[in-house]
Design a protein around this motif. Structure first.
Motif, PDB file in Angstrom:
ATOM      1  N   TYR A 182       2.447  31.364  -4.642  1.00  0.00           N
ATOM      2  CA  TYR A 182       3.278  31.920  -5.711  1.00  0.00           C
ATOM      3  C   TYR A 182       4.013  30.834  -6.502  1.00  0.00           C
ATOM      4  N   LYS A 183       3.547  29.616  -6.402  1.00  0.00           N
ATOM      5  CA  LYS A 183       4.227  28.504  -7.066  1.00  0.00           C
ATOM      6  C   LYS A 183       4.310  28.709  -8.570  1.00  0.00           C
ATOM      7  N   ASP A 184       3.218  29.132  -9.185  1.00  0.00           N
ATOM      8  CA  ASP A 184       3.202  29.279 -10.642  1.00  0.00           C
ATOM      9  C   ASP A 184       4.215  30.327 -11.106  1.00  0.00           C
ATOM     10  N   ALA A 185       4.277  31.446 -10.380  1.00  0.00           N
ATOM     11  CA  ALA A 185       5.207  32.506 -10.769  1.00  0.00           C
ATOM     12  C   ALA A 185       6.660  32.076 -10.564  1.00  0.00           C
ATOM     13  N   LEU A 186       6.941  31.382  -9.451  1.00  0.00           N
ATOM     14  CA  LEU A 186       8.300  30.954  -9.158  1.00  0.00           C
ATOM     15  C   LEU A 186       8.764  29.837 -10.088  1.00  0.00           C
ATOM     16  N   SER A 187       7.819  29.085 -10.616  1.00  0.00           N
ATOM     17  CA  SER A 187       8.170  27.922 -11.446  1.00  0.00           C
ATOM     18  C   SER A 187       8.086  28.214 -12.934  1.00  0.00           C
ATOM     19  N   GLU A 188       7.746  29.433 -13.311  1.00  0.00           N
ATOM     20  CA  GLU A 188       7.458  29.737 -14.710  1.00  0.00           C
ATOM     21  C   GLU A 188       8.618  29.376 -15.630  1.00  0.00           C
ATOM     22  N   ASP A 189       9.840  29.792 -15.271  1.00  0.00           N
ATOM     23  CA  ASP A 189      10.991  29.513 -16.133  1.00  0.00           C
ATOM     24  C   ASP A 189      11.289  28.022 -16.200  1.00  0.00           C
ATOM     25  N   ASP A 249       4.719  19.344 -14.916  1.00  0.00           N
ATOM     26  CA  ASP A 249       4.793  18.494 -13.722  1.00  0.00           C
ATOM     27  C   ASP A 249       6.106  18.661 -12.971  1.00  0.00           C
ATOM     28  N   SER A 250       7.211  18.691 -13.705  1.00  0.00           N
ATOM     29  CA  SER A 250       8.515  18.714 -13.031  1.00  0.00           C
ATOM     30  C   SER A 250       9.019  20.123 -12.749  1.00  0.00           C
ATOM     31  N   GLY A 251       8.442  21.146 -13.418  1.00  0.00           N
ATOM     32  CA  GLY A 251       8.911  22.523 -13.219  1.00  0.00           C
ATOM     33  C   GLY A 251       8.914  22.967 -11.764  1.00  0.00           C
ATOM     34  N   PRO A 252       7.784  22.808 -11.017  1.00  0.00           N
ATOM     35  CA  PRO A 252       7.781  23.211  -9.604  1.00  0.00           C
ATOM     36  C   PRO A 252       8.815  22.463  -8.765  1.00  0.00           C
ATOM     37  N   GLN A 253       9.081  21.200  -9.111  1.00  0.00           N
ATOM     38  CA  GLN A 253      10.079  20.442  -8.352  1.00  0.00           C
ATOM     39  C   GLN A 253      11.473  21.031  -8.542  1.00  0.00           C
ATOM     40  N   TYR A 254      11.781  21.402  -9.775  1.00  0.00           N
ATOM     41  CA  TYR A 254      13.074  22.022 -10.029  1.00  0.00           C
ATOM     42  C   TYR A 254      13.168  23.396  -9.360  1.00  0.00           C
ATOM     43  N   ALA A 255      12.043  24.107  -9.291  1.00  0.00           N
ATOM     44  CA  ALA A 255      12.036  25.405  -8.609  1.00  0.00           C
ATOM     45  C   ALA A 255      12.357  25.229  -7.129  1.00  0.00           C
ATOM     46  N   LEU A 256      11.769  24.192  -6.511  1.00  0.00           N
ATOM     47  CA  LEU A 256      12.066  23.920  -5.105  1.00  0.00           C
ATOM     48  C   LEU A 256      13.525  23.492  -4.926  1.00  0.00           C
ATOM     49  N   GLU A 264      16.047  24.355  -6.755  1.00  0.00           N
ATOM     50  CA  GLU A 264      16.877  25.554  -6.886  1.00  0.00           C
ATOM     51  C   GLU A 264      16.805  26.402  -5.619  1.00  0.00           C
ATOM     52  N   SER A 265      15.601  26.483  -5.024  1.00  0.00           N
ATOM     53  CA  SER A 265      15.443  27.242  -3.775  1.00  0.00           C
ATOM     54  C   SER A 265      16.280  26.638  -2.659  1.00  0.00           C
ATOM     55  N   TYR A 323      22.257  29.799   4.071  1.00  0.00           N
ATOM     56  CA  TYR A 323      21.763  30.307   5.353  1.00  0.00           C
ATOM     57  C   TYR A 323      21.529  29.174   6.353  1.00  0.00           C
ATOM     58  N   ASN A 324      22.171  28.026   6.085  1.00  0.00           N
ATOM     59  CA  ASN A 324      22.035  26.863   6.957  1.00  0.00           C
ATOM     60  C   ASN A 324      20.582  26.427   7.100  1.00  0.00           C
ATOM     61  N   LEU A 325      19.831  26.491   6.010  1.00  0.00           N
ATOM     62  CA  LEU A 325      18.429  26.086   6.000  1.00  0.00           C
ATOM     63  C   LEU A 325      18.204  25.083   4.869  1.00  0.00           C
ATOM     64  N   ASN A 326      17.085  24.393   4.935  1.00  0.00           N
ATOM     65  CA  ASN A 326      16.680  23.518   3.842  1.00  0.00           C
ATOM     66  C   ASN A 326      15.163  23.457   3.822  1.00  0.00           C
ATOM     67  N   LEU A 327      14.626  22.759   2.829  1.00  0.00           N
ATOM     68  CA  LEU A 327      13.177  22.690   2.676  1.00  0.00           C
ATOM     69  C   LEU A 327      12.510  21.987   3.842  1.00  0.00           C
ATOM     70  N   LYS A 328      13.196  21.032   4.414  1.00  0.00           N
ATOM     71  CA  LYS A 328      12.619  20.288   5.532  1.00  0.00           C
ATOM     72  C   LYS A 328      12.433  21.187   6.752  1.00  0.00           C
ATOM     73  N   LYS A 329      13.422  22.049   7.024  1.00  0.00           N
ATOM     74  CA  LYS A 329      13.313  22.960   8.161  1.00  0.00           C
ATOM     75  C   LYS A 329      12.185  23.969   7.956  1.00  0.00           C
ATOM     76  N   LEU A 330      11.891  24.277   6.715  1.00  0.00           N
ATOM     77  CA  LEU A 330      10.836  25.235   6.411  1.00  0.00           C
ATOM     78  C   LEU A 330       9.475  24.571   6.233  1.00  0.00           C
ATOM     79  N   LYS A 331       9.401  23.280   6.587  1.00  0.00           N
ATOM     80  CA  LYS A 331       8.149  22.510   6.537  1.00  0.00           C
ATOM     81  C   LYS A 331       7.639  22.332   5.106  1.00  0.00           C
TER      82      LYS A 331
END
Length: 482
Positions: free
Chosen positions: A300-307, A315-322, A324-325, A332-340
């Protein structure tokens, strides 16, 4: 239905700007029609030989999209385009639900010093001549094709109750003897064997619910235009969620316990009943967890990064989406690293938003600014002066009002390009998502200022003073548009 011609065939055509056709003619030959997210579809244009039209030899690339029936019916040149993109749909719905034009009138009484300022204003509705004629003739203002029946989904003795302050006990007593659509369905299954052939959501097709007694009665006609709607239940509300799963799959239940009965065994919970019926794939499903988060992201990367792609780049849109996530995950005491998921490495990830191309913004400003009419140019100059003039006596709060189609959005975007072209930050904020999509880099007020969706007397915007987002808001040249 031939465009122009323009380009090298006619450089002086009205559609030409800086040597390029603003309508992008001639089009390319295409074997099939393709959807275009940011504009009109790219229609099928089969290869054809040149044909003499007037003084020029033209082919299929110059044909304007049209409907033969309409052209013949009205004996006129009519350009017909398909509004297939989400922007077109949002733009149309924006004006459908925008509401009527209105004016605020203020009443002043010089003799009265102590007065209520709020009551001194009267909201007046403007009714145009066509609308007045339509209403005087009692023509329909809207049509309804289907009836939607809201079906309750609640746990035992947990149905919703509406009450006035101080009348809580009376409301509870009334609710104890009053049926909901769910309990009425149980009673219907006890008394009518025919209803066992239909699921809970299909019942409105064949039965009506008497609102006074909340009793199911067999429908005589009209069921084909009735839709049964159950509410969306979050999986975090686990027992109610699994109750909904069973209601969508089990026929003829006469009670909550009957819903939980599988092969003659009454389960302790609705979740256990779903598991015994094979409706859950495993323990991960029970707790709403995702087995492979990276796979979910790439799907779902394309849909989440559309804005973000629209605001920055492919190139940079998906990075900003991540990035923001990750801000949401921190709650919730989580980060991207914990989610692999790989850690996002952006230069000052969210601290320098927005990172627009200054040269590109300057070019857009140079194209748009000359197109402003006198009124737009006046507003444009006043706002820019308020931004860059440090005098304290200059007003810096403006309200721009005008009917639909008068160029407000064009003025907003021209201001955005101008300010960003100077290397300054600006965040266009709108009250709705539909309006935000019309502004370059637009966001909703709820997103920028963290306004709670559900408001009460103690609600506050959840922007902490020391976080990066608060510093960005203070650093903006303009904090609101639209």
């Amino acid at each position: 239905m031939i465009h122009g011609p323009c380009g090298t065939l006619n450089p002086n055509s009205q559609c030409m700007r800086e040597g390029v056709c603003t309508k992008q003619y001639p089009k390319e030959f295409r074997g099939k029609t393709e959807e275009n997210i940011n504009g009109y579809p790219m229609y099928q244009r089969k290869y054809t030989e040149f044909l003499r039209v007037g003084r020029h030899d033209l082919d299929n690339r110059w044909v304007v999209p049209y409907n033969p029936w309409l052209s013949k019916k009205f004996n006129a040149h009519i350009n017909v385009e398909v509004c297939a993109s989400i922007k077109s749909a949002k733009y149309l719905y924006k004006y459908v639900y925008k509401g009527h034009d209105a004016a605020s009138i203020r009443f002043e009484n010089e003799k009265t010093l102590d007065h209520d300022e709020i009551l001194s204003f009267l909201d007046g509705r403007y009714v145009s001549a066509p609308e007045a004629m339509w209403r005087l003739n009692e023509f329909n203002l809207s049509e309804k094709s289907h009836t939607v029946v809201r079906l309750a989904v609640h746990l035992p003795d947990q149905q919703a109750i509406v009450y006035q302050d101080g009348q809580e006990e009376e409301a509870v007593a009334r609710a104890a003897t009053r049926q909901t659509t769910l309990t009425a369905w149980f009673e219907l299954n006890k008394n009518d064997q025919d209803s066992h052939n239909y699921l809970y959501t299909d019942i409105p097709h064949y039965y009506t619910f008497n609102r006074t007694a909340m009793k199911g009665q067999k429908r005589q006609r009209g069921g084909e235009q009735v839709i049964g709607r159950t509410p969306v239940v979050n999986i975090q509300d686990s027992e109610r969620y699994y109750l909904c799963v069973l209601l969508l799959r089990k026929l003829g239940s006469v009670s909550f316990d009957d819903l939980k009965t599988v092969d003659g065994i009454v389960c302790n919970t609705f979740q256990q009943a779903c598991k015994m019926k094979g409706l859950l794939e495993g323990d991960q499903h029970c707790f709403g967890e995702v087995n492979n988060i990276p796979e979910l992201w790439f799907r779902y990367k394309d849909a989440l990064s559309e804005d973000f792609v629209r605001q920055y780049s492919e190139d940079s849109g998906p990075q900003y989406a991540l990035a923001e996530s990750e801000e949401f995950l921190k709650h919730y005491n989580l980060n991207l690293k914990k989610l692999k998921l790989l850690t996002v490495h952006l230069p000052d990830a969210l601290s320098n938003l927005p990172s627009f191309d200054i040269l590109a913004e300057q070019q857009k400003e140079q194209i748009n600014a000359p197109k402003l009419n006198e009124e737009q140019k006046l507003v444009f100059d006043i706002i820019l002066k308020a931004i860059y003039d440090n005098k304290e006596d200059i007003s810096r709060l403006f309200f721009l009002e005008g009917p639909a189609g008068t160029g407000k959005t064009f003025l907003y975007n021209t201001l955005l390009h101008t300010i960003r072209g100077k290397g300054h930050h600006v965040t266009p904020v709108a009250s709705t998502g539909i309006a935000a999509t019309l502004l370059n880099g637009g966001r909703t007020a709820h997103s920028v200022f963290k306004i709670p969706i559900v408001l009460n007397a103690t609600s506050i915007c959840n922007v902490k003073p020391n976080i990066q987002e608060a510093k960005l808001i203070c650093d903006k040249k303009i904090n609101n548009l639209g």
